[in-house]
Design a protein around this motif. Structure first.
Motif, PDB file in Angstrom:
ATOM      1  N   HIS A   1       4.755  -3.404   7.143  1.00 16.82           N
ATOM      2  CA  HIS A   1       4.361  -4.533   7.019  1.00 16.82           C
ATOM      3  C   HIS A   1       2.593  -4.678   7.773  1.00 16.82           C
ATOM      4  O   HIS A   1       2.096  -3.413   8.845  1.00 16.82           O
ATOM      5  N   TYR A   2       1.979  -5.147   7.154  1.00 18.60           N
ATOM      6  CA  TYR A   2       0.771  -5.453   7.202  1.00 18.60           C
ATOM      7  C   TYR A   2       0.040  -7.064   7.813  1.00 18.60           C
ATOM      8  O   TYR A   2       1.095  -7.873   6.979  1.00 18.60           O
ATOM      9  N   ILE A   3      -0.840  -7.311   8.644  1.00 16.72           N
ATOM     10  CA  ILE A   3      -1.072  -9.102   8.730  1.00 16.72           C
ATOM     11  C   ILE A   3      -2.191  -9.315   7.211  1.00 16.72           C
ATOM     12  O   ILE A   3      -2.697  -8.768   6.757  1.00 16.72           O
ATOM     13  N   SER A   4      -1.662 -10.378   6.991  1.00 21.10           N
ATOM     14  CA  SER A   4      -2.104 -10.395   5.196  1.00 21.10           C
ATOM     15  C   SER A   4      -3.945 -11.196   5.594  1.00 21.10           C
ATOM     16  O   SER A   4      -3.883 -11.063   6.359  1.00 21.10           O
TER      17      SER A   4
ATOM     18  N   ASP B   1      -6.087  -5.751   7.853  1.00 19.83           N
ATOM     19  CA  ASP B   1      -4.487  -5.137   7.573  1.00 19.83           C
ATOM     20  C   ASP B   1      -6.364  -3.038   7.371  1.00 19.83           C
ATOM     21  O   ASP B   1      -7.325  -3.567   7.052  1.00 19.83           O
TER      22      ASP B   1
ATOM     23  N   LYS C   1      -1.635 -10.583   0.429  1.00 16.67           N
ATOM     24  CA  LYS C   1      -1.085  -9.367   0.398  1.00 16.67           C
ATOM     25  C   LYS C   1      -2.542  -8.636  -0.355  1.00 16.67           C
ATOM     26  O   LYS C   1      -2.656  -7.855  -0.867  1.00 16.67           O
TER      27      LYS C   1
ATOM     28  N   SER D   1       6.165  -7.320  11.578  1.00 14.60           N
ATOM     29  CA  SER D   1       6.138  -8.945  11.816  1.00 14.60           C
ATOM     30  C   SER D   1       6.154 -10.581  11.043  1.00 14.60           C
ATOM     31  O   SER D   1       7.306 -10.112  10.191  1.00 14.60           O
TER      32      SER D   1
ATOM     33  N   ASN E   1       3.177 -10.268   4.492  1.00 10.23           N
ATOM     34  CA  ASN E   1       2.948  -9.394   5.977  1.00 10.23           C
ATOM     35  C   ASN E   1       3.720  -7.739   5.435  1.00 10.23           C
ATOM     36  O   ASN E   1       3.924  -6.608   5.833  1.00 10.23           O
TER      37      ASN E   1
END
Lengths: 342, 342, 342, 342
Positions: A28-31, A35, A236, B4, B10
């Motif tokens: 997961h990465y913050i959108s 990131d 994303k 997340s 995310n």
């Protein structure tokens, strides 16, 4: 598999870029850009174009141009551009529809704007009956495949700035121009005094995504809102940003553009010795314009599609791509001869 | 790697989709949709939503909504929507900026529109001083995580159509709603009489790309121009279309949405036994709204980001994703307890 | 001839203004404002509102508001206003259509904006997903006939400015408010810190034409272009400007508004003694809101048209005009009694 | 008082029109067109242009054109017009700003559009990358003072309609053209197949106000909303409508235009015998284009203002007005000789 000379965007995604996307596909990465891939790509833009550079990722070439132009225009401004400009002719009126902005398009012989084209509109300034020209939009390499020299660019941008204009560069094929001129991307933009660049990679081995590159920090203040309200903010974002990492860090932009340009020259040379009568000018980037009998061209397009450029003048366009090799050209020339030599 | 709960966007791209992208990455294809992946995906939409369905691929959720709405509005029309609608509150005014259209947003308790909300504006009709409401835009599942029942939808859409309105559905999380209601996508759209659906997969395992789905062929006539002038036409379209192939053909939309919904329920159950005081309502899709002390929430967000929904009401949102498993939930509950139980 | 209580714009043009138009009708003058009547009117605005004032003449109330708002907004800005604001409800979506700007309309009980209404949106600031509120638009006297006190205005404008907002005032009935508050036009605008005022006279004895009045010179720089591109630049400007000469120099604005207000009060007093059951609040300007049975109101409107304000609440509006005298009121009360007392 | 040759809109209001305004200034009338003057004027338009005609009154020439064009365009349409068209060059980009519509402006030698100009854009049709041309906008008499013959109009309009185009006519000086061609207004519009006409009288003795005239009833359905949202709906409409009553019923349109045209011819004849070297072509309506040394012209403009048309070509424009008499021309010729004969 037969390769298409219709457009360089018919090509696929370069392996190194697809690999990077796979690598970025973990967890997961913050959108919306918060990131590590976006951070890394931003740094690479600073390394490539200079430390004042600020980059924003968007989704389409049209989106990049409209957003870039919105950042440097007000509602009463007009944009001077060549009548062949992509934004003028090939974007279904997006600039007018979204920005409500008038394009003052001028006829050119080679797709390049000149000081005279600006001068012609200077008497509009301060007259309430006329939209106020304050921006020029130029394309490098141009839609006609020509390339502004560094000298031409400097001369034009200096004149524009003296008149308080801002300068947008459509860099959909900037890499091809840099290869032609044997210079860096920075020498073609930052060093010239360009205000904002729309910089795409789709035509040169990327999958999707464009970069809006600002060279003067004062222009970016409201850009996040501009990007969002122009429907160009992807959630994303890592998947756009990640593509630019090999593109800029491992010189993929150069290798790919060089191959496309070389193949255009190789095609030109092959045709010189086989079908010299269809040639017009020597290619300056990765586009070759040829003269074909319209009736035969129609039959040819059914077998292998390519674009008519100006039917009245029997003008057609062949584009080479980053992934072509001499065998692809040889094969294409055979195809041309089959139709044109009987 | 910690997952997340900020948003379902995310998450990363589902393996099956990435594999399809790799498979589609061979050779040249004509751009702008004239490729076999786009053709295949179009067929799958017909299979999923019914044979009258026509689909167009675009790039962002906002882009999908604005394009869909442009297709069914004229310049003097207004769109009735809940005040919590994404298009009203979370898109930097894109609909107004691009379409010049007024949104008539109405207060709701649960994010759902009712017949009364439409009725309230009927006196506007035919009065030249008022914009003419002619469209409703509803979100399924709503931005508040609630889900319209089939009955509610039918009732609302029937009433709207009796008043000559058109109906747009924002289906960013349509799959989650279908799982909740245990029905097909078609039962939630085509069979209800929806006019146009914006259908995203990004929140449910896709990388990028949205689909604008029309159920009445007469509405699509000019859509290609609308898509282009709204900067939503990608050249290498196969890379959007290909993602929808496994999504629709191997029921990925269902499996993924079910997992996200299940995890939201599991989170709810876990909290009921550990932190029942923060719970509000049982989740209907994959969003859980909780009450947190604002000062503690700020600290928590620094460690693991999630969104405040309404600070005045101490309301925060947790979203579950397709790729979460019970261990991820257990871990998150531990994190919550750490902050909220001391 | 029976006078209409439907709206103050049903009245005719005051004799003194028509005389001025006749006087201005001699010979040729350069168009677009380069004439002595426009120069004289501009001076009168400086005398009336203060020496920093800059005025531009336009054609309709909607035009004045849209132009004024364009001058102080950028494309990503939103405007906070009461939901009853004319610009929100009665202008067929002009602000959205022409400017592409979102109106953030808030419910009020009395048509007046409060600090809390601004506060509610402050969390939007700097978040790219939200349009950026930066302007408030208030109406004095309001569309509900209420009048902000000087104190209320100061409090609101101070708060707005502290938040870096700009303030637009819709002064379609500013003169009526000034009469009510027994103050000068300057005390209601310049001295409060209003940024831009749209100031009409049509409802108070003029024929046609509106004034956009700026109080801070930095806001006018591009206004000539804004006026022209919003279709509000009249060629024979002397005929708009000339009307403002008696309006401002011989206190016509005051005499006319006072008469309209006095007649509203007189109507209120008459009804208190004859039909007290239909009354709501005492009028603060020249509008009286009454409760009528809807079925009877429909019959009455056929004989003498007036506007329904809110049918659900049986609310109707009577407006008095500058040219009414007590006999007109007496006659109207007789008409009301005829329908309501049988 | 010296009369101006800068523009026919420098003239005043014809006495008969001012008298009608005074007559219309009695008592109250319902606003927005529900009054007897508007009804009478509408009838006169039907008498003048044919019984299918529907007219709507607006406020400025730009407003009339933008509203008319909005009625017959959709958002993805483009409008083909001569590059000299007022809407293209003299309206601060209003069409683009308000409608978001692209103007496809074409170079002409005489301000007139031809079938070839349409043909050039037919390959745009159905290609999603191009805005869709579907409207032509022509000006009669043109901005260059030339006049389309009936034959030319028929030929052009027939061709346009065969291509499914709609035709807008800018009739700011339609009356001057009718005088030149010695035909009725109907013969120049209705009988030709024009779809919508913007018809102004300001340049021919009116004070303010324009008429949008539709010849096909299906185009007017939504026009009231278009007029309102484009800020062109005046409340006290009787004052616009009343002006058209003498204008159409007592042939004022003809008498005034004839006088202006006659005076242009008289000026031409006088110059032929005194300053033949400055003449270009014989005037076809009420505009005369002359060649002047730029340095002298600047001095002349300071004494009596007139417009430069194209400084590079030393081209200047003199316009005659409805209220000029031979003495005014004689006086002007003396002024010209004073500067040009020493």
């Amino acid at each position: 598999m037969v390769k298409s000379f219709a457009s360089d965007n018919n090509s696929n995604v370069h392996d190194e870029i697809l690999r990077k996307l796979t690598e970025a596909n973990i967890g997961h990465y913050i959108s919306y850009g918060d990131d590590k891939y976006t951070q890394k790509a931003k740094l690479l833009f600073k390394e490539t174009f200079g430390s004042n550079t600020e980059v924003f990722f968007v989704l389409t070439g049209t989106g990049a141009k409209v957003c870039a132009l919105q950042a440097i225009t007000d509602r009463y401004n007009a944009i001077i551009c060549p009548e062949t400009a992509h934004i003028n002719i090939d974007e279904c009126g997006a600039a007018e529809h979204v920005l409500g902005t008038k394009l003052l398009d001028v006829a050119t012989s080679n797709g390049k704007l000149t000081n005279e084209n600006i001068e012609e509109y200077l008497h509009f300034i301060a007259d309430e009956h006329h939209v106020q020209p304050k921006i020029i939009s130029i394309t490098q390499a141009t839609e006609l495949g020509t390339v502004y020299t560094i000298e031409e660019l400097k001369n034009l941008v200096n004149f524009a700035k003296k008149q308080q204009f801002k300068v947008h560069m459509d860099g959909a094929r900037l890499c091809n121009a840099a290869v032609t001129l044997n210079c860096s991307l920075k020498e073609l933009t930052t060093d010239i005094g360009i205000d904002v660049l729309s910089f795409g990679g789709t035509k040169n081995g990327m999958m999707i995504g464009e970069a809006v590159v600002f060279f003067y920090p004062e222009d970016i203040k409201y850009f996040p809102f501009i990007r969002k309200q122009n429907m160009q903010l992807i959630s994303k974002m890592r998947y756009i940003a990640a593509q630019y990492i090999p593109y800029l860090s491992s010189n993929l932009w150069y290798t790919n553009a060089k191959q496309a340009n070389d193949m255009a020259l190789y095609l030109y040379e092959k045709l010189k010795s086989t079908l010299p009568e269809i040639l017009t000018a020597k290619p300056e980037s990765n586009a070759l314009f040829v003269k074909l009998p319209n009736d035969i061209a129609i039959k040819m397009q059914k077998e292998r599609f390519f674009y008519a450029w100006d039917i009245k003048q029997n003008l057609y366009r062949f584009m080479t791509s980053y992934d072509m090799e001499s065998a692809d050209i040889d094969d294409f020339v055979k195809f041309l001869i089959k139709y044109l030599r009987r």
